[in-house]
Design a protein around this motif. Structure first.
Motif, PDB file in Angstrom:
ATOM      1  N   PRO A   1       0.737  -1.380   0.031  1.00 51.68           N
ATOM      2  CA  PRO A   1       0.083   0.075  -0.004  1.00 51.68           C
ATOM      3  C   PRO A   1       0.739   1.381  -0.103  1.00 51.68           C
ATOM      4  O   PRO A   1       0.531   2.340  -0.522  1.00 51.68           O
TER       5      PRO A   1
ATOM      6  N   TYR B   1      -7.556  10.038  -2.934  1.00 49.77           N
ATOM      7  CA  TYR B   1      -6.916   8.649  -2.862  1.00 49.77           C
ATOM      8  C   TYR B   1      -7.940   7.782  -2.359  1.00 49.77           C
ATOM      9  O   TYR B   1      -8.004   6.706  -3.213  1.00 49.77           O
TER      10      TYR B   1
ATOM     11  N   VAL C   1      -1.087   3.435   6.160  1.00 44.06           N
ATOM     12  CA  VAL C   1      -0.552   4.032   5.013  1.00 44.06           C
ATOM     13  C   VAL C   1      -0.889   3.476   3.761  1.00 44.06           C
ATOM     14  O   VAL C   1      -0.848   2.458   3.687  1.00 44.06           O
ATOM     15  N   GLY C   2      -1.814   4.062   2.834  1.00 43.10           N
ATOM     16  CA  GLY C   2      -2.233   3.536   1.612  1.00 43.10           C
ATOM     17  C   GLY C   2      -3.416   2.428   1.463  1.00 43.10           C
ATOM     18  O   GLY C   2      -3.426   2.059   0.431  1.00 43.10           O
ATOM     19  N   THR C   3      -3.788   2.156   2.598  1.00 47.27           N
ATOM     20  CA  THR C   3      -4.941   1.296   2.537  1.00 47.27           C
ATOM     21  C   THR C   3      -6.147   1.915   2.757  1.00 47.27           C
ATOM     22  O   THR C   3      -6.123   3.270   2.953  1.00 47.27           O
TER      23      THR C   3
ATOM     24  N   MET D   1      -6.730   4.330   5.625  1.00 51.96           N
ATOM     25  CA  MET D   1      -6.043   5.587   5.824  1.00 51.96           C
ATOM     26  C   MET D   1      -6.863   6.754   5.921  1.00 51.96           C
ATOM     27  O   MET D   1      -7.783   7.051   5.561  1.00 51.96           O
ATOM     28  N   GLY D   2      -6.132   7.298   7.097  1.00 47.33           N
ATOM     29  CA  GLY D   2      -6.943   8.377   8.084  1.00 47.33           C
ATOM     30  C   GLY D   2      -7.354   8.301   9.247  1.00 47.33           C
ATOM     31  O   GLY D   2      -7.869   8.876  10.278  1.00 47.33           O
TER      32      GLY D   2
ATOM     33  N   PRO E   1      -6.418  12.824  13.042  1.00 43.32           N
ATOM     34  CA  PRO E   1      -6.814  12.078  11.636  1.00 43.32           C
ATOM     35  C   PRO E   1      -6.120  12.855  10.480  1.00 43.32           C
ATOM     36  O   PRO E   1      -6.243  12.377   9.554  1.00 43.32           O
TER      37      PRO E   1
ATOM     38  N   ILE F   1      -3.161  11.828   9.606  1.00 47.51           N
ATOM     39  CA  ILE F   1      -3.443  10.210   9.539  1.00 47.51           C
ATOM     40  C   ILE F   1      -2.686   9.626  10.649  1.00 47.51           C
ATOM     41  O   ILE F   1      -2.514   8.461  10.478  1.00 47.51           O
TER      42      ILE F   1
END
Lengths: 96, 291
Positions: free
Chosen positions: A59, A77, B189-191, B194-195, B260, B263
């Motif tokens: 990810p 995103y 991260v990147g999933t 995220m947040g 948040p 993140i």
């Protein structure tokens, strides 16, 4: 499934300026260098983040792709991951 | 003789810099004050070298080579990324001590990978710019595999920390070394999550750090961390290594914020060796920062 091939292609696009230029100018030529299944090849070439996530791509690399090609926003995103494809760089790569 | 005189845990969230106005002004001020407080305490310890333990984010190392544990033992520069206000430049280094850490590890069971020239990413650069850059403190960067499989096992992070302690203490030169474990607590991260920030997980980690309970932190499974702290939470390996480097220690929380918008659960902790009795006293100075 060849997750390492996907990660390698994505890593090169994100981290290597020359590779990224090659991807943008000749996506099929770029993708020929990697060991990818037809589905993976399509997903990398089309920068299909939801499919790449399903393929098991790291990810952090997907976020890196968004920071490279997207609007760099978190909301954008997450929307992209949700299937709302907004990236403008997409081409139709050869399925190999 | 060299000694480890202190330790800190700090975040390296790049969004604090790239998206500075995302959270409220009060949050921004508390985070800035927390970094300043850590810098002040490091100066108070009369540190001569920083060891910063960071995480590769699939930026420095690619699928062609994924080190479990790496020391930058030569020239150091950074950051690798473009970060506002942090123009890439050489960092002061401490090659003799860095190479001693490598040699000691190789002789005693730690197979360090070595970078003789290293451009560090934000996980080392942000703590360095915030804490050590103003006083030109030499830095020794260390990277543990926290973000890309195969991950460094948590018990191995503790072994590496203990090895660093032995190595520093066997160095025959006057050095006052401060170790910094760099990392966010919960973050995804990147999933698709995220947040999300899981304050409950963050507080549990901080409670264990405060108690100096390395053993329980090391017992966390990666699945448990991923579920409750996200893939970013896996970098508590850096906390474990820093704690183990100090030996038996207690932690004093300088600040904690669940943000948040950035993140991440952001925690700032001072680690103090057991028996020195300094944590409570120093915590008084952090009044008004911790939330």
């Amino acid at each position: 499934m060849s997750r390492s091939g996907v990660d390698k292609a994505l890593y090169d696009i994100v981290a290597d300026r020359q590779a990224r230029a090659g991807f943008l100018s000749d996506a099929d030529g770029f993708l020929d260098r990697y060991r990818l299944s037809p589905e993976e090849r399509w997903a990398v070439g089309y920068v299909d983040l939801p499919v790449l996530l399903e393929c098991g791509a790291n990810p952090m690399l997907l976020w890196g792709m968004w920071m490279t090609f997207g609007d760099r926003s978190l909301s954008g995103y997450l929307s992209e991951l949700d299937g709302n494809r907004t990236l403008s760089l997409r081409k139709e790569p050869d399925r190999g | 003789m060299a000694e480890l005189v202190g330790g800190f845990l700090v975040p390296h969230d790049p969004m604090v810099i790239t998206d500075p106005h995302a959270p409220s002004e009060a949050v921004r001020d508390r985070i800035a004050a927390a970094y300043d407080e850590v810098a002040r305490r490091v100066a108070g310890l009369a540190a001569t070298t920083l060891i910063i333990i960071g995480t590769d984010h699939y930026l420095l190392f690619g699928p062609g080579c994924l080190p479990q544990a790496l020391i930058g033992s030569g020239d150091v520069e950074g950051p690798l990324e473009r970060l506002p206000g942090m123009r890439r430049r050489p960092f002061p280094d401490n090659k003799p001590l860095a190479r001693h850490l490598v040699d000691h590890g190789h002789r005693t069971g730690i197979d360090w990978a070595v970078a003789d020239s290293l451009t560090v990413d934000h996980s080392v650069a942000i703590p360095y710019f915030r804490i050590g850059a103003d006083t030109d403190l030499p830095v020794i960067p260390i990277y543990l595999a926290c973000g890309v499989e195969p991950l460094l096992p948590l018990p191995r992070a503790a072994q590496i920390g203990a090895n660093l302690k032995d190595a520093v203490e066997s160095w025959d030169a006057d050095e006052r070394v401060v170790v910094i474990g760099s990392g966010g607590i919960s973050h995804w991260v990147g999933t698709p999550e995220m947040g999300r920030v899981n304050e409950r997980f963050d507080r549990r980690v901080l409670d264990l750090v405060t108690a100096g309970d390395v053993e329980t932190l090391v017992s966390f499974s990666d699945d448990y961390i991923r579920e409750n702290g996200g893939n970013g939470g896996l970098e508590i390996r850096n906390f474990v290594a820093a704690m183990a480097a100090l030996g038996p220690c207690a932690g004093g929380v300088i600040a904690y914020e669940a943000v948040p918008e950035w993140i991440t659960g952001l925690g700032f902790v001072e680690l103090v060796r057991a028996g020195t009795g300094d944590v409570a006293e120093r915590d008084d100075t952090a009044e008004g920062i911790a939330s």
